[in-house]
Design a protein around this motif. Structure first.
Motif, PDB file in Angstrom:
ATOM      1  N   THR A 117     -37.908  13.533 -44.622  1.00 42.98           N
ATOM      2  CA  THR A 117     -36.496  13.005 -44.969  1.00 42.98           C
ATOM      3  C   THR A 117     -36.185  12.237 -45.970  1.00 42.98           C
ATOM      4  OG1 THR A 117     -36.505  11.158 -43.385  1.00 42.98           O
ATOM      5  CG2 THR A 117     -35.673  13.121 -42.470  1.00 42.98           C
ATOM      6  N   ARG A 118     -37.289  11.768 -46.834  1.00 37.46           N
ATOM      7  CA  ARG A 118     -37.208  10.656 -47.635  1.00 37.46           C
ATOM      8  C   ARG A 118     -38.442  10.649 -48.398  1.00 37.46           C
ATOM      9  NH1 ARG A 118     -35.465   5.743 -44.210  1.00 37.46           N
ATOM     10  NH2 ARG A 118     -34.338   7.593 -43.260  1.00 37.46           N
ATOM     11  N   ASN A 167     -33.120  12.498 -48.614  1.00 37.84           N
ATOM     12  CA  ASN A 167     -32.595  14.063 -48.588  1.00 37.84           C
ATOM     13  C   ASN A 167     -31.170  14.059 -47.886  1.00 37.84           C
ATOM     14  OD1 ASN A 167     -32.274  16.771 -49.038  1.00 37.84           O
ATOM     15  ND2 ASN A 167     -34.113  17.150 -48.138  1.00 37.84           N
ATOM     16  N   ASP A 168     -30.325  14.216 -49.064  1.00 35.65           N
ATOM     17  CA  ASP A 168     -28.885  14.585 -48.396  1.00 35.65           C
ATOM     18  C   ASP A 168     -28.377  16.012 -48.506  1.00 35.65           C
ATOM     19  OD1 ASP A 168     -28.542  14.897 -51.138  1.00 35.65           O
ATOM     20  OD2 ASP A 168     -26.950  12.866 -51.177  1.00 35.65           O
ATOM     21  N   SER A 169     -29.355  16.729 -48.993  1.00 35.31           N
ATOM     22  CA  SER A 169     -29.171  18.304 -49.194  1.00 35.31           C
ATOM     23  C   SER A 169     -29.161  19.144 -47.776  1.00 35.31           C
ATOM     24  CB  SER A 169     -29.712  18.708 -50.450  1.00 35.31           C
ATOM     25  OG  SER A 169     -31.021  18.718 -50.326  1.00 35.31           O
ATOM     26  N   TYR A 202     -42.332  15.348 -53.502  1.00 40.19           N
ATOM     27  CA  TYR A 202     -40.893  15.593 -52.972  1.00 40.19           C
ATOM     28  C   TYR A 202     -39.999  14.622 -53.719  1.00 40.19           C
ATOM     29  CZ  TYR A 202     -37.856  15.721 -48.921  1.00 40.19           C
ATOM     30  OH  TYR A 202     -36.648  16.181 -48.085  1.00 40.19           O
ATOM     31  N   TYR A 203     -40.511  13.468 -53.973  1.00 36.36           N
ATOM     32  CA  TYR A 203     -39.607  12.382 -54.803  1.00 36.36           C
ATOM     33  C   TYR A 203     -39.115  12.920 -56.176  1.00 36.36           C
ATOM     34  CZ  TYR A 203     -37.777   8.339 -57.117  1.00 36.36           C
ATOM     35  OH  TYR A 203     -36.902   7.330 -57.712  1.00 36.36           O
ATOM     36  N   CYS A 204     -40.202  13.815 -56.796  1.00 37.04           N
ATOM     37  CA  CYS A 204     -39.881  14.209 -57.920  1.00 37.04           C
ATOM     38  C   CYS A 204     -39.073  15.300 -57.987  1.00 37.04           C
ATOM     39  CB  CYS A 204     -41.182  14.795 -58.566  1.00 37.04           C
ATOM     40  SG  CYS A 204     -41.389  15.129 -60.338  1.00 37.04           S
ATOM     41  N   SER A 205     -39.075  16.231 -57.012  1.00 33.69           N
ATOM     42  CA  SER A 205     -38.056  17.248 -57.027  1.00 33.69           C
ATOM     43  C   SER A 205     -36.962  16.796 -56.612  1.00 33.69           C
ATOM     44  CB  SER A 205     -38.579  18.417 -55.749  1.00 33.69           C
ATOM     45  OG  SER A 205     -38.092  19.437 -56.109  1.00 33.69           O
ATOM     46  N   LEU A 206     -36.703  15.896 -55.626  1.00 29.87           N
ATOM     47  CA  LEU A 206     -35.356  15.477 -55.229  1.00 29.87           C
ATOM     48  C   LEU A 206     -34.652  14.842 -56.686  1.00 29.87           C
ATOM     49  CD1 LEU A 206     -36.218  13.695 -51.822  1.00 29.87           C
ATOM     50  CD2 LEU A 206     -34.357  15.526 -52.207  1.00 29.87           C
TER      51      LEU A 206
END
Length: 260
Positions: A117-118, A167-169, A202-206
């Motif tokens: 989630t984050r 992640n809010d998507s 994940y961070y990079c993509s978000l």
């Protein structure tokens, strides 16, 4: 309004990544599963719980387990059209208007699937598959004993990003409930992606999903991004089970997370 592909066609374009070998994993379970979906079309029929009929096309890419690779290739995934490096270029057309959904996967702890989630900007102190460390980062996070906090460099767009991105998507809790009801468990939401290459991608993509959205017209919706950890093979899911779960995640997200 029902979601529609960004290019106006009847086909959602999805990018699915798995990681390459590292440590004792000569074949990474995440890539073994993701590769099964490469160039696959998933039909989305009209049925209870789903919206209007469409189909989904999946492109699967293996990403090296290195910080340099992630910093180099992930930003291009979010461009329109996406930029895929020659050394990992796929043999199928790249969507001119970009991907509708991007899903990353990696291997985690035994016990089942974990939907993250984050992700954090700093605290990546472990060496990657090439023995290299992440760049120094400007943060109050953990250091490696040398006083150096590592993560994303304090340059470019990373200068303005938050230390923690949630992640809010994708509604992860609803997704997990769906996976359980569709017999794709054991699966659970997670707030700890491990501060290794999985959380790094994940961070990079978000961050780049948000950035590319801001660069476009104000009405443009950002590309939903998700990361899911898979377990070691047969602990408890088989590679086929993992692939089925990835397919179900993609199916659900294209109907519930893609914005028009």
């Amino acid at each position: 309004m029902a979601p529609v592909p960004r290019d106006g066609s009847d086909t959602f374009k999805v990018l699915l990544t798995g990681f390459g070998p590292f440590s004792h994993y000569t074949s990474n379970p995440s890539w073994l599963a993701a590769a099964k979906l490469h160039d696959e079309f998933i039909d989305v029929p009209k049925s209870p719980g789903y919206r209007e009929a469409k189909r989904i096309h999946v492109t699967a890419i293996e990403v090296p387990v290195t910080y340099d690779a992630i910093l180099s290739v992930v930003p291009g995934f979010h461009q329109s059209p996406p930029v895929i490096p020659e050394d990992i270029r796929v043999s199928i057309p790249i969507p001119e208007k970009g991907y509708d959904f991007i899903m990353h996967t990696g291997v985690g702890r035994p016990g089942g699937l974990r939907v993250e989630t984050r992700a954090h900007k700093a605290g990546y102190q472990k060496p990657d598959a090439e023995g290299k460390l992440a760049p120094p980062a400007k943060s109050d996070g953990d250091d490696d004993g040398s006083g150096v906090v590592r993560g994303f460099p304090d340059t470019g767009i990373y200068q303005e990003t938050l230390d923690l991105v949630i992640n809010d998507s994708v509604d992860v809790n609803l997704l997990v409930k769906h996976l359980i009801s569709s017999e794709n468990g054991p699966v659970a939401p997670s707030t700890d992606a491990g501060k290794f290459l999985c959380e790094y991608i994940y961070y990079c993509s978000l961050v780049h999903s948000e950035y590319e959205c801001r660069q476009k017209a104000s009405s443009a919706a950002k590309t939903p991004v998700l990361f899911m950890h898979v377990p070691d093979i047969d602990k408890p899911q088989s590679v086929a089970d993992m692939a089925n779960a990835m397919r179900e995640v993609i199916y659900w997200c294209c109907q519930n997370s893609v914005k028009t």
